[in-house]
Motif scaffolding. Structure first.
Motif, PDB file in Angstrom:
ATOM      1  N   TYR A 110       0.853  -1.224   0.127  1.00 14.82           N
ATOM      2  CA  TYR A 110      -0.010   0.071  -0.269  1.00 14.82           C
ATOM      3  C   TYR A 110       1.077   1.113  -0.190  1.00 14.82           C
ATOM      4  O   TYR A 110       0.663   2.078  -0.741  1.00 14.82           O
ATOM      5  N   HIS A 111       2.004   1.389   0.976  1.00 16.58           N
ATOM      6  CA  HIS A 111       2.821   2.408   1.034  1.00 16.58           C
ATOM      7  C   HIS A 111       3.267   2.474  -0.412  1.00 16.58           C
ATOM      8  O   HIS A 111       3.637   3.865  -1.088  1.00 16.58           O
ATOM      9  N   THR A 112       3.977   1.480  -1.199  1.00 16.63           N
ATOM     10  CA  THR A 112       4.585   1.538  -2.317  1.00 16.63           C
ATOM     11  C   THR A 112       3.528   2.160  -3.617  1.00 16.63           C
ATOM     12  O   THR A 112       4.035   3.178  -4.469  1.00 16.63           O
ATOM     13  N   LEU A 113       2.604   1.688  -3.345  1.00 16.62           N
ATOM     14  CA  LEU A 113       1.294   2.133  -4.289  1.00 16.62           C
ATOM     15  C   LEU A 113       1.027   3.636  -4.314  1.00 16.62           C
ATOM     16  O   LEU A 113       0.819   4.404  -5.127  1.00 16.62           O
ATOM     17  N   MET A 114       1.046   4.076  -2.929  1.00 16.29           N
ATOM     18  CA  MET A 114       0.441   5.352  -2.764  1.00 16.29           C
ATOM     19  C   MET A 114       1.444   6.237  -2.529  1.00 16.29           C
ATOM     20  O   MET A 114       1.245   7.600  -2.770  1.00 16.29           O
ATOM     21  N   HIS A 115       2.773   5.960  -2.040  1.00 10.44           N
ATOM     22  CA  HIS A 115       3.551   7.135  -1.768  1.00 10.44           C
ATOM     23  C   HIS A 115       4.879   7.203  -2.502  1.00 10.44           C
ATOM     24  O   HIS A 115       5.991   7.601  -2.468  1.00 10.44           O
ATOM     25  N   THR A 116       5.105   6.276  -3.478  1.00  7.15           N
ATOM     26  CA  THR A 116       6.106   6.217  -4.393  1.00  7.15           C
ATOM     27  C   THR A 116       5.680   6.803  -6.026  1.00  7.15           C
ATOM     28  O   THR A 116       4.615   6.342  -6.237  1.00  7.15           O
ATOM     29  N   PRO A 117       6.860   7.410  -6.564  1.00  9.19           N
ATOM     30  CA  PRO A 117       6.235   7.745  -7.885  1.00  9.19           C
ATOM     31  C   PRO A 117       5.760   6.796  -8.812  1.00  9.19           C
ATOM     32  O   PRO A 117       4.991   6.938  -9.600  1.00  9.19           O
ATOM     33  N   LEU A 118       6.505   5.389  -8.820  1.00  6.82           N
ATOM     34  CA  LEU A 118       6.014   4.396  -9.737  1.00  6.82           C
ATOM     35  C   LEU A 118       4.602   4.199  -9.347  1.00  6.82           C
ATOM     36  O   LEU A 118       3.863   3.810 -10.099  1.00  6.82           O
ATOM     37  N   GLY A 119       4.552   3.815  -8.188  1.00  2.00           N
ATOM     38  CA  GLY A 119       3.354   3.572  -7.567  1.00  2.00           C
ATOM     39  C   GLY A 119       2.124   4.391  -7.975  1.00  2.00           C
ATOM     40  O   GLY A 119       0.966   4.309  -8.295  1.00  2.00           O
ATOM     41  N   GLN A 120       2.486   5.728  -7.945  1.00  2.00           N
ATOM     42  CA  GLN A 120       1.362   6.987  -8.023  1.00  2.00           C
ATOM     43  C   GLN A 120       1.194   6.887  -9.609  1.00  2.00           C
ATOM     44  O   GLN A 120       0.106   6.952 -10.038  1.00  2.00           O
ATOM     45  N   LEU A 121       2.138   6.482 -10.467  1.00  5.89           N
ATOM     46  CA  LEU A 121       1.921   6.443 -11.932  1.00  5.89           C
ATOM     47  C   LEU A 121       1.248   5.476 -12.184  1.00  5.89           C
ATOM     48  O   LEU A 121       0.185   5.582 -12.969  1.00  5.89           O
ATOM     49  N   ILE A 122       1.417   4.204 -11.495  1.00  2.00           N
ATOM     50  CA  ILE A 122       0.798   2.937 -11.888  1.00  2.00           C
ATOM     51  C   ILE A 122      -0.907   3.273 -11.490  1.00  2.00           C
ATOM     52  O   ILE A 122      -2.069   3.028 -11.992  1.00  2.00           O
ATOM     53  N   LEU A 123      -1.135   3.783 -10.087  1.00  2.83           N
ATOM     54  CA  LEU A 123      -2.521   4.395  -9.824  1.00  2.83           C
ATOM     55  C   LEU A 123      -3.051   5.380 -10.786  1.00  2.83           C
ATOM     56  O   LEU A 123      -4.369   5.010 -11.200  1.00  2.83           O
ATOM     57  N   ALA A 124      -2.382   6.183 -11.357  1.00  2.00           N
ATOM     58  CA  ALA A 124      -3.134   7.194 -12.321  1.00  2.00           C
ATOM     59  C   ALA A 124      -3.462   6.541 -13.690  1.00  2.00           C
ATOM     60  O   ALA A 124      -4.553   6.878 -14.466  1.00  2.00           O
ATOM     61  N   VAL A 125      -2.581   5.612 -13.895  1.00  2.00           N
ATOM     62  CA  VAL A 125      -2.992   4.770 -15.189  1.00  2.00           C
ATOM     63  C   VAL A 125      -4.309   3.917 -15.130  1.00  2.00           C
ATOM     64  O   VAL A 125      -5.062   3.865 -15.893  1.00  2.00           O
ATOM     65  N   CYS A 126      -4.215   3.368 -13.730  1.00  2.61           N
ATOM     66  CA  CYS A 126      -5.568   2.694 -13.563  1.00  2.61           C
ATOM     67  C   CYS A 126      -6.740   3.594 -13.739  1.00  2.61           C
ATOM     68  O   CYS A 126      -7.886   3.269 -13.960  1.00  2.61           O
ATOM     69  N   PHE A 127      -6.669   4.678 -13.028  1.00  2.00           N
ATOM     70  CA  PHE A 127      -7.805   5.739 -13.027  1.00  2.00           C
ATOM     71  C   PHE A 127      -8.146   5.960 -14.237  1.00  2.00           C
ATOM     72  O   PHE A 127      -9.325   6.075 -14.687  1.00  2.00           O
ATOM     73  N   ALA A 128      -7.019   6.260 -15.271  1.00  3.08           N
ATOM     74  CA  ALA A 128      -7.315   6.601 -16.700  1.00  3.08           C
ATOM     75  C   ALA A 128      -7.912   5.438 -17.285  1.00  3.08           C
ATOM     76  O   ALA A 128      -8.930   5.776 -18.035  1.00  3.08           O
ATOM     77  N   ALA A 129      -7.519   4.413 -17.202  1.00  2.00           N
ATOM     78  CA  ALA A 129      -8.239   3.164 -17.609  1.00  2.00           C
ATOM     79  C   ALA A 129      -9.669   3.091 -17.311  1.00  2.00           C
ATOM     80  O   ALA A 129     -10.685   2.685 -18.098  1.00  2.00           O
ATOM     81  N   VAL A 130      -9.777   3.275 -15.920  1.00  4.20           N
ATOM     82  CA  VAL A 130     -11.394   3.307 -15.694  1.00  4.20           C
ATOM     83  C   VAL A 130     -12.288   4.281 -16.345  1.00  4.20           C
ATOM     84  O   VAL A 130     -13.345   3.747 -17.125  1.00  4.20           O
ATOM     85  N   PHE A 131     -11.948   5.276 -16.494  1.00  2.00           N
ATOM     86  CA  PHE A 131     -12.517   6.428 -17.316  1.00  2.00           C
ATOM     87  C   PHE A 131     -12.930   6.298 -18.591  1.00  2.00           C
ATOM     88  O   PHE A 131     -13.883   6.375 -19.312  1.00  2.00           O
ATOM     89  N   ILE A 132     -11.693   5.779 -19.484  1.00  2.00           N
ATOM     90  CA  ILE A 132     -11.633   5.613 -20.576  1.00  2.00           C
ATOM     91  C   ILE A 132     -12.493   4.299 -21.291  1.00  2.00           C
ATOM     92  O   ILE A 132     -13.070   4.532 -22.111  1.00  2.00           O
TER      93      ILE A 132
END
Length: 309
Positions: free
Chosen positions: A271-293
């Motif tokens: 959870y810390h890696t996903l929420m607080h590291t640049p790579l995790g935040q980038l993956i999270l943004a890609v997931c959000f983009a996939a949801v909307f698209i």
């Protein structure tokens, strides 16, 4: 710290609106209207008119929503839709700021902003289904009466009490025009043809215009009305076909979003890696983009089928 900065930013924006005596609704309306009607060069306008250049997705969405609201008699809603879109943009951006994820800032902002426009698209599909169902009944009974008495006014008058809005208002306006304004039936049919955006209805009006010159053409009316029944059957089968994929899509969306807080309880390091590291935040943004698209594509691909000539 991010929360304090966000509150300060919201307060500054609110104060600016109060200072210039500008409502968020008016600001959003003017902003989106100016984006949808942005002037371009003559060369670009020619390319757009000849379909050699595609209009941007954002401008196309705004134009289509305006057309849908006009078609459904809700033109006054556009300002409210714009204001709601601006509010959701602020909410989406605020969520990204509170998460401390700069990669998700444009994704959540734009994604939340588009939600009202996608909702209007969903209501358009239901509206068109209701129109087609009512047209099927109205044209069927009016055609049956016309085949019997060969008089359009009498056929409409006999069945106008059995019609429902919005088809009722169209045929009532036609009757009032012929009786009280202009007795030209051909001009009345041409005007009525433009009042409902349905290809089968317009074909029926054109066939009825032909019947005013040649009564033997009335045999073409019944096959035209039958097309509405065929389209209802096809759309019913399509709805059954897409029900399961749509349900699976919604389930997968819930799982994608739900896994984020679930990681907090399963593995705190992940959870810390996903929420607080640049790579995790980038993956999270890609997931959000996939949801909307993917949501936008599902709405587009599950629209009801319409008859085209």
């Amino acid at each position: 710290m991010n929360t304090l900065l966000l509150i300060a930013c919201i307060g500054m924006i609110t104060g600016s609106f109060i200072l210039v005596s500008l409502s968020p609704k008016a600001f959003a309306n003017q902003l989106l209207a100016s984006l949808s009607k942005r002037p371009g060069s003559i060369k670009n306008e020619i390319k757009v008119a000849t379909q050699r250049k595609k209009i941007s997705y954002f401008r196309r969405e705004i134009s289509e929503v305006q057309a849908i609201l006009k078609l459904t008699g809700r033109e006054s809603w556009f300002s409210m839709v714009c204001a709601l879109s601006l509010l959701l943009f602020v909410i989406g951006s605020s969520i990204a700021i509170l998460l401390g994820n700069l990669f998700a800032l444009p994704v959540l902002g734009i994604g939340f902003m588009m939600l009202p426009f996608w909702y209007i698209r969903l209501t358009q599909s239901h509206f068109k289904k209701d129109i087609a169902a009512e047209l099927e009944t109205a044209l069927s009974i009016i055609t049956t009466s016309y085949l019997r008495n060969e008089d359009l006014l009498t056929a409409i008058e006999e069945n106008v009490d059995y019609l429902n809005p919005p088809v009722l208002s169209v045929f009532k306006a036609f009757l009032y025009r012929i009786k009280m304004v202009d007795p030209d039936v051909l001009a009345g049919l041409k005007e009525m043809k433009q009042q409902i955006d349905n290809a089968v209805f317009r074909e029926w009006c054109e066939a009825m215009i032909g019947c005013q010159f040649d009564r033997s053409l009335k045999t073409t009316l019944t096959p035209i009305v039958t097309k509405l029944s065929d389209m209802r059957v096809v759309n019913g089968e399509l709805e059954n076909m897409v029900f399961e994929p749509r349900k699976e899509f919604i389930t997968m969306q819930i799982l994608v979003i739900g896994n984020i807080p679930l990681l907090y309880f399963l593995n705190n390091d992940w959870y810390h890696t996903l929420m607080h590291t640049p790579l995790g935040q980038l993956i999270l943004a890609v997931c959000f983009a996939a949801v909307f698209i993917s949501g936008a594509f599902v709405i587009k691909l599950t629209q009801p089928i319409e008859y085209r000539r």
